[in-house]
Scaffold this active site. Structure first.
Site, PDB file in Angstrom:
ATOM      1  N   GLU A   1     -36.691   7.673  -9.426  1.00 30.06           N
ATOM      2  CA  GLU A   1     -36.147   8.476  -8.322  1.00 30.06           C
ATOM      3  C   GLU A   1     -36.364   9.956  -8.625  1.00 30.06           C
ATOM      4  O   GLU A   1     -36.054  10.416  -9.719  1.00 30.06           O
ATOM      5  CB  GLU A   1     -34.651   8.188  -8.188  1.00 30.06           C
ATOM      6  CG  GLU A   1     -33.971   8.977  -7.091  1.00 30.06           C
ATOM      7  CD  GLU A   1     -32.465   8.688  -7.019  1.00 30.06           C
ATOM      8  OE1 GLU A   1     -32.062   7.513  -7.101  1.00 30.06           O
ATOM      9  OE2 GLU A   1     -31.701   9.654  -6.903  1.00 30.06           O
TER      10      GLU A   1
ATOM     11  N   ARG B   1     -25.153  20.796  -6.174  1.00 29.20           N
ATOM     12  CA  ARG B   1     -24.967  20.992  -4.737  1.00 29.20           C
ATOM     13  C   ARG B   1     -23.686  20.285  -4.261  1.00 29.20           C
ATOM     14  O   ARG B   1     -22.802  20.017  -5.055  1.00 29.20           O
ATOM     15  CB  ARG B   1     -26.224  20.512  -3.996  1.00 29.20           C
ATOM     16  CG  ARG B   1     -27.483  21.263  -4.463  1.00 29.20           C
ATOM     17  CD  ARG B   1     -28.726  20.804  -3.751  1.00 29.20           C
ATOM     18  NE  ARG B   1     -28.628  21.071  -2.314  1.00 29.20           N
ATOM     19  CZ  ARG B   1     -29.442  20.551  -1.403  1.00 29.20           C
ATOM     20  NH1 ARG B   1     -30.414  19.730  -1.785  1.00 29.20           N
ATOM     21  NH2 ARG B   1     -29.291  20.833  -0.131  1.00 29.20           N
TER      22      ARG B   1
ATOM     23  N   ASN C   1     -37.014  13.873   6.472  1.00 29.31           N
ATOM     24  CA  ASN C   1     -37.106  15.343   6.518  1.00 29.31           C
ATOM     25  C   ASN C   1     -37.991  15.959   5.438  1.00 29.31           C
ATOM     26  O   ASN C   1     -38.215  17.168   5.445  1.00 29.31           O
ATOM     27  CB  ASN C   1     -35.710  16.007   6.491  1.00 29.31           C
ATOM     28  CG  ASN C   1     -34.894  15.628   7.693  1.00 29.31           C
ATOM     29  OD1 ASN C   1     -35.348  15.802   8.824  1.00 29.31           O
ATOM     30  ND2 ASN C   1     -33.715  15.069   7.486  1.00 29.31           N
TER      31      ASN C   1
ATOM     32  N   HIS D   1     -35.868  14.036  -7.184  1.00 29.48           N
ATOM     33  CA  HIS D   1     -35.326  15.022  -6.238  1.00 29.48           C
ATOM     34  C   HIS D   1     -35.883  16.384  -6.564  1.00 29.48           C
ATOM     35  O   HIS D   1     -35.910  16.779  -7.744  1.00 29.48           O
ATOM     36  CB  HIS D   1     -33.798  15.062  -6.289  1.00 29.48           C
ATOM     37  CG  HIS D   1     -33.204  13.781  -5.831  1.00 29.48           C
ATOM     38  ND1 HIS D   1     -33.224  13.404  -4.518  1.00 29.48           N
ATOM     39  CD2 HIS D   1     -32.653  12.774  -6.527  1.00 29.48           C
ATOM     40  CE1 HIS D   1     -32.694  12.198  -4.420  1.00 29.48           C
ATOM     41  NE2 HIS D   1     -32.342  11.790  -5.620  1.00 29.48           N
TER      42      HIS D   1
ATOM     43  N   ALA E   1     -32.060  12.016   2.009  1.00 36.07           N
ATOM     44  CA  ALA E   1     -30.652  11.775   2.366  1.00 36.07           C
ATOM     45  C   ALA E   1     -30.239  10.313   2.172  1.00 36.07           C
ATOM     46  O   ALA E   1     -29.063  10.022   1.921  1.00 36.07           O
ATOM     47  CB  ALA E   1     -30.410  12.205   3.810  1.00 36.07           C
TER      48      ALA E   1
HETATM   49  O1  CA2 Z   1     -33.747  17.512  -3.505  1.00 35.65           O
HETATM   50  C1  CA2 Z   1     -34.280  16.558  -2.905  1.00 35.65           C
HETATM   51  O2  CA2 Z   1     -35.439  16.206  -3.111  1.00 35.65           O
HETATM   52  C2  CA2 Z   1     -33.491  15.810  -1.835  1.00 35.65           C
HETATM   53  O3  CA2 Z   1     -33.843  14.432  -1.909  1.00 35.65           O
HETATM   54  C3  CA2 Z   1     -33.921  16.405  -0.500  1.00 35.65           C
HETATM   55  C4  CA2 Z   1     -33.159  15.871   0.717  1.00 35.65           C
HETATM   56  C5  CA2 Z   1     -31.649  15.903   0.466  1.00 35.65           C
HETATM   57  O4  CA2 Z   1     -30.973  15.261   1.520  1.00 35.65           O
HETATM   58  C6  CA2 Z   1     -31.252  15.250  -0.860  1.00 35.65           C
HETATM   59  O5  CA2 Z   1     -29.858  15.372  -1.046  1.00 35.65           O
HETATM   60  C7  CA2 Z   1     -31.983  15.896  -2.016  1.00 35.65           C
HETATM   61  C8  CA2 Z   1     -33.531  16.693   1.971  1.00 35.65           C
HETATM   62  C9  CA2 Z   1     -35.025  16.663   2.277  1.00 35.65           C
HETATM   63  C10 CA2 Z   1     -35.585  17.721   3.138  1.00 35.65           C
HETATM   64  O6  CA2 Z   1     -34.667  18.618   3.717  1.00 35.65           O
HETATM   65  C11 CA2 Z   1     -35.106  19.729   4.393  1.00 35.65           C
HETATM   66  C12 CA2 Z   1     -34.135  20.630   4.803  1.00 35.65           C
HETATM   67  C13 CA2 Z   1     -34.491  21.787   5.452  1.00 35.65           C
HETATM   68  C14 CA2 Z   1     -35.821  22.056   5.733  1.00 35.65           C
HETATM   69  C15 CA2 Z   1     -36.783  21.159   5.340  1.00 35.65           C
HETATM   70  C16 CA2 Z   1     -36.435  19.997   4.680  1.00 35.65           C
END
Ligand code: CA2
Length: 142
Positions: free
Chosen positions: A98, A107, A11, A100, A77
């Protein structure tokens, strides 16, 4: 020239389209552009890889064994679920950091656990795109 692999997980290719309050407005292309520009300054080579599939990320890490100097990884994720990505990083000698974009610790509880951080030399969370840049700078200096 040192080669550093930048891996982004599921994502991350959708960034910039939704949830700007959590992830900011930068798209993956913007992140890669900022990294490329710093890499030029630091005189390191960068390769980008993004996948929504756990096995593809494992395959990629295995394929760069002995071919990259270091890895920056935002497992997204999979951070909170993947023993397979942890084991793949463990199996190669290259150091990994790593990253983020968001502060995962402010969160939901399920984001507080990382399966990956323990096999990395460090973790950066909460500083948006700058986290990738700091990780690159640190790895380039090793
Ligand atoms: O904060 C980060 O970089 C994360 O790795 C991003 C992930 C999340 O699952 C981790 O817990 C933290 C999510 C990536 C992208 O999510 C989106 C959500 C909505 C719209 C676009 C991207």
């Amino acid at each position: 020239m040192k080669k550093i692999l930048i891996i982004n997980g599921p994502n991350i290719n959708m960034l910039g389209s939704r949830e700007p309050g959590i992830y900011g407005n930068a798209t993956l292309a913007d992140i890669e552009k900022a990294i490329s520009s710093l890499a030029k300054e630091l005189k390191v080579e960068v390769e980008f890889f993004q996948s929504n599939h756990e096995g593809e990320i494992v395959d990629k890490i295995q394929s760069v064994k002995d071919k990259v100097f270091a890895i920056v990884i935002n497992p997204a994720a999979f951070t909170h679920t993947s023993v397979a990505i942890r084991d793949a990083i463990s199996a190669i000698a290259a150091p990994a950091i790593e990253v983020h974009i968001s502060n995962v610790y402010s969160r939901e509880e399920f984001r507080h656990k990382s399966y990956i951080a323990g096999v990395c030399i460090g973790q950066i969370a909460g500083f948006g795109v700058d986290g990738y840049l700091f990780a690159l700078k640190k790895l380039a200096s090793l």
